[in-house]
Design a protein around this motif. Sequence first.
Motif, PDB file in Angstrom:
ATOM      1  N   GLN A  55      -5.625 -20.821  -6.528  1.00 20.89           N
ATOM      2  CA  GLN A  55      -4.968 -19.744  -7.264  1.00 20.89           C
ATOM      3  C   GLN A  55      -3.992 -20.245  -8.325  1.00 20.89           C
ATOM      4  OE1 GLN A  55      -5.627 -16.300  -6.502  1.00 20.89           O
ATOM      5  NE2 GLN A  55      -7.277 -17.221  -5.322  1.00 20.89           N
ATOM      6  N   TYR A 105      -9.485 -21.930 -10.443  1.00 25.02           N
ATOM      7  CA  TYR A 105     -10.224 -21.037  -9.554  1.00 25.02           C
ATOM      8  C   TYR A 105     -11.722 -21.191  -9.799  1.00 25.02           C
ATOM      9  CZ  TYR A 105     -11.926 -16.901  -7.185  1.00 25.02           C
ATOM     10  OH  TYR A 105     -12.612 -16.066  -6.342  1.00 25.02           O
ATOM     11  N   SER A 165     -10.420 -13.763  -7.682  1.00 20.44           N
ATOM     12  CA  SER A 165      -9.091 -14.346  -7.605  1.00 20.44           C
ATOM     13  C   SER A 165      -8.110 -13.291  -7.111  1.00 20.44           C
ATOM     14  CB  SER A 165      -8.670 -14.859  -8.991  1.00 20.44           C
ATOM     15  OG  SER A 165      -7.442 -15.526  -8.924  1.00 20.44           O
TER      16      SER A 165
END
Length: 163
Positions: free
Chosen positions: A90, A96, A123
């Motif tokens: 993250q 990501y 995400s």
Amino acid sequence: IRDYKVTGVQTCALPIFPPISMDAVAAVDATSYLIQSSYSLYHTPDRMMDGDLSTAWVEGASGDGIGESVTFTFDGTYLVSGFQIYAGYQKSDALYEKNSRPADITVTFSTGDEAAVTLADESGSQYIAFDAPVETSSVTLTIDSVYSGSKYEDTVISEIAFY
């Protein structure tokens, strides 16, 4: 809340055991983790509980990490109703996409009961709720399949919190 199926999970009536909080995690262990000593980066399993989305557990096995697992051992027996997870790295949108993320995981409780969970490839946080609270003294997450990263095979979980 994501789709999941629960098989053979034992539950008990409230309030025999208190609800779980992350303060109750006495130990967190993983079958592997990634160390990048040249960059002073240690992607250990405790990074999933540090409250920092820029750090993460990264499995350290060769390939995409299928079969790798992380176990959270509690300081007693608790009722676990589900968890919030930040699957994937993250730290940034680019990281990501570059790293693999867990897709399907098996959640195993201290009783041996299991829940099959499918995570979305997105995400941010996802909430997984069980049909009923589960009486357990530990939770193990095992990677069954992944969303492949565009550059790296390493599978990442940034944060998790049980409730």
